[in-house]
Design a protein around this motif. Structure first.
Motif, PDB file in Angstrom:
ATOM      1  N   UNK A   1       8.790  -3.689 -14.490  1.00 27.21           N
ATOM      2  CA  UNK A   1       9.714  -4.821 -14.418  1.00 27.21           C
ATOM      3  C   UNK A   1      10.673  -4.687 -15.583  1.00 27.21           C
ATOM      4  N   UNK A   2      11.859  -4.201 -15.277  1.00 27.94           N
ATOM      5  CA  UNK A   2      12.812  -3.852 -16.326  1.00 27.94           C
ATOM      6  C   UNK A   2      12.153  -2.847 -17.279  1.00 27.94           C
ATOM      7  N   UNK A   3      11.992  -3.189 -18.555  1.00 22.65           N
ATOM      8  CA  UNK A   3      11.402  -2.256 -19.515  1.00 22.65           C
ATOM      9  C   UNK A   3       9.918  -2.501 -19.751  1.00 22.65           C
ATOM     10  N   UNK A   4       9.330  -3.423 -19.003  1.00 23.73           N
ATOM     11  CA  UNK A   4       7.933  -3.787 -19.216  1.00 23.73           C
ATOM     12  C   UNK A   4       7.059  -3.251 -18.079  1.00 23.73           C
ATOM     13  N   UNK A   5       5.805  -3.017 -18.387  1.00 17.47           N
ATOM     14  CA  UNK A   5       4.809  -2.719 -17.359  1.00 17.47           C
ATOM     15  C   UNK A   5       3.988  -3.986 -17.162  1.00 17.47           C
ATOM     16  N   UNK A   6       3.978  -4.468 -15.930  1.00 16.66           N
ATOM     17  CA  UNK A   6       3.238  -5.690 -15.618  1.00 16.66           C
ATOM     18  C   UNK A   6       2.179  -5.370 -14.573  1.00 16.66           C
ATOM     19  N   UNK A   7       1.202  -6.255 -14.465  1.00 18.00           N
ATOM     20  CA  UNK A   7       0.211  -6.178 -13.391  1.00 18.00           C
ATOM     21  C   UNK A   7       0.320  -7.458 -12.581  1.00 18.00           C
ATOM     22  N   UNK A   8       0.316  -7.310 -11.270  1.00 15.72           N
ATOM     23  CA  UNK A   8       0.426  -8.452 -10.388  1.00 15.72           C
ATOM     24  C   UNK A   8      -0.852  -8.587  -9.571  1.00 15.72           C
ATOM     25  N   UNK A   9      -1.382  -9.788  -9.510  1.00 14.08           N
ATOM     26  CA  UNK A   9      -2.564 -10.071  -8.697  1.00 14.08           C
ATOM     27  C   UNK A   9      -2.085 -10.441  -7.300  1.00 14.08           C
ATOM     28  N   UNK A  10      -2.364  -9.543  -6.351  1.00 10.12           N
ATOM     29  CA  UNK A  10      -1.821  -9.677  -5.007  1.00 10.12           C
ATOM     30  C   UNK A  10      -2.965  -9.672  -3.996  1.00 10.12           C
ATOM     31  N   UNK A  11      -2.948 -10.590  -3.060  1.00 11.12           N
ATOM     32  CA  UNK A  11      -3.962 -10.605  -2.009  1.00 11.12           C
ATOM     33  C   UNK A  11      -3.915  -9.290  -1.236  1.00 11.12           C
ATOM     34  N   UNK A  12      -5.070  -8.682  -1.016  1.00 13.46           N
ATOM     35  CA  UNK A  12      -5.125  -7.361  -0.394  1.00 13.46           C
ATOM     36  C   UNK A  12      -4.620  -7.360   1.037  1.00 13.46           C
ATOM     37  N   UNK A  13      -4.599  -8.522   1.684  1.00 12.95           N
ATOM     38  CA  UNK A  13      -4.125  -8.602   3.069  1.00 12.95           C
ATOM     39  C   UNK A  13      -2.699  -9.122   3.177  1.00 12.95           C
ATOM     40  N   UNK A  14      -1.949  -9.040   2.082  1.00 14.78           N
ATOM     41  CA  UNK A  14      -0.580  -9.542   2.070  1.00 14.78           C
ATOM     42  C   UNK A  14       0.314  -8.778   3.042  1.00 14.78           C
ATOM     43  N   UNK A  15       1.268  -9.476   3.630  1.00 15.63           N
ATOM     44  CA  UNK A  15       2.274  -8.813   4.464  1.00 15.63           C
ATOM     45  C   UNK A  15       3.036  -7.815   3.610  1.00 15.63           C
ATOM     46  N   UNK A  16       3.307  -6.650   4.195  1.00 17.04           N
ATOM     47  CA  UNK A  16       4.055  -5.622   3.479  1.00 17.04           C
ATOM     48  C   UNK A  16       3.187  -4.569   2.816  1.00 17.04           C
ATOM     49  N   UNK A  17       1.862  -4.772   2.809  1.00 14.55           N
ATOM     50  CA  UNK A  17       0.955  -3.746   2.290  1.00 14.55           C
ATOM     51  C   UNK A  17       0.458  -2.920   3.468  1.00 14.55           C
ATOM     52  N   UNK A  18       0.824  -1.655   3.466  1.00 15.10           N
ATOM     53  CA  UNK A  18       0.458  -0.760   4.573  1.00 15.10           C
ATOM     54  C   UNK A  18      -0.483   0.322   4.062  1.00 15.10           C
ATOM     55  N   UNK A  19      -1.625   0.460   4.735  1.00 16.97           N
ATOM     56  CA  UNK A  19      -2.598   1.486   4.365  1.00 16.97           C
ATOM     57  C   UNK A  19      -2.148   2.832   4.906  1.00 16.97           C
ATOM     58  N   UNK A  20      -2.134   3.836   4.045  1.00 13.40           N
ATOM     59  CA  UNK A  20      -1.770   5.198   4.446  1.00 13.40           C
ATOM     60  C   UNK A  20      -3.058   5.962   4.738  1.00 13.40           C
ATOM     61  N   UNK A  21      -3.262   6.412   5.961  1.00 18.09           N
ATOM     62  CA  UNK A  21      -4.531   7.076   6.315  1.00 18.09           C
ATOM     63  C   UNK A  21      -4.800   8.291   5.423  1.00 18.09           C
ATOM     64  N   UNK A  22      -6.062   8.461   5.035  1.00 15.40           N
ATOM     65  CA  UNK A  22      -6.453   9.618   4.241  1.00 15.40           C
ATOM     66  C   UNK A  22      -6.326  10.898   5.055  1.00 15.40           C
TER      67      UNK A  22
END
Length: 288
Positions: free
Chosen positions: A126-147
């Motif tokens: 985020x700009x010049x900072x490294x942040x961590x965001x707590x995000x629900x694992x089933x959120x829209x926009x999270x797509x699993x890439x098959x192994x």
């Protein structure tokens, strides 16, 4: 040898299994966390784990409690840092667009995504900072890439890559200065908690097959438990040595395991070697 009485009492409790009974594991591990705290829960769950995969997962969940002490005991979390080819956080491509409140990028490892995981702690720029965001694992926009190939160890605790496609994180909890407060100490938290869980699983195998083991193994377990109870901030020269001692004694004790459990151990112990280079670099840095 005479094992500590508390260990023997724990061994009499029902077996835990990530693969066979994840819901029971979730509830039982939650009760453990509420009663004894993360590091003790890691070791106790290892004593009750059916496989190294279950032990690893329990140890990992203990470590996550230091990332987010407010995470509900019955909920599961995963830290998402790695990106393909990432050598420095300064070149991280996962970005937080704070004006739009969108998170975008690709993470190469997300534990148990789509398999019961509740929350992801995603590192991003985020700009010049490294942040961590707590995000629900089933959120829209999270797509699993098959192994593309089988996971080489702890097969019941699958990791998958994820694509973050303009994930709405306007309401997400944001942890600032995430490298200093989460990414850097997580190596310590994970090494200790996963190590203790694996140690518990080894003790379980040795007792079940009525094998003897040196006092050095028992001492190594209890010493790191004691030190970790006093220092959860991050590695020191002393804790580096104690973790190395524990891992060395685990390898010696693990050589006594027989049967199918020996096959699992020889495969999954490779996981413990992943942090060796990072610990050696840290030791050299501290010695300067």
């Amino acid at each position: 040898m005479m094992w500590p009485e508390g260990w023997m009492i724990t061994l009499k409790q029902p077996e835990l299994s990530l693969h066979k009974s994840p819901f029971t594991l979730r509830l039982t591990y939650g009760r453990l966390l509420r009663s004894v705290g993360p590091a003790s829960a890691a070791f106790s769950s290892g004593l009750r784990s059916d496989t190294p995969s279950t032990a690893f997962f329990c140890g990992y969940q203990a470590a996550i409690r230091f990332v987010d002490p407010l995470l509900e005991a019955e909920q599961w979390g995963a830290l998402c840092v790695s990106e393909k080819g990432l050598k420095s956080l300064s070149s991280m491509t996962t970005r937080l667009d704070h004006e739009r409140g969108w998170l975008s990028g690709v993470k190469s490892h997300a534990l148990m995504i789509g398999q019961g995981m509740d929350w992801l702690y995603i590192l991003a720029k985020r700009d010049d900072d490294i942040v961590a965001l707590k995000v629900a694992a089933n959120s829209d926009g999270i797509r699993i890439i098959p192994n593309q190939k089988p996971q080489p160890f702890v097969p019941d605790a699958q990791h998958s890559a994820i694509a973050l496609e303009a994930v709405d994180v306007k309401a997400a909890v944001i942890f600032t200065d995430a490298h200093a407060h989460i990414n850097r100490p997580f190596r310590y938290w994970e090494d200790v908690c996963v190590g203790l869980a694996f140690a518990g699983w080894i003790v379980r195998q040795l007792i079940m097959q009525e094998s003897d083991v040196s006092l050095d193994f028992s001492d190594a377990i209890q010493k790191i438990q004691s030190e970790f109870s006093n220092n959860t901030q991050g590695y020191s020269i002393d804790t580096l040595q104690l973790v190395d001692d524990l891992y060395r004694e685990m390898m010696i004790a693990g050589d006594q395991i027989v049967g199918d459990s020996a096959v699992s151990w020889k495969r999954d112990r490779l996981l413990l070697a992943l942090g060796e280079k990072a610990r050696q670099m840290l030791r050299e840095k501290m010695a300067d």
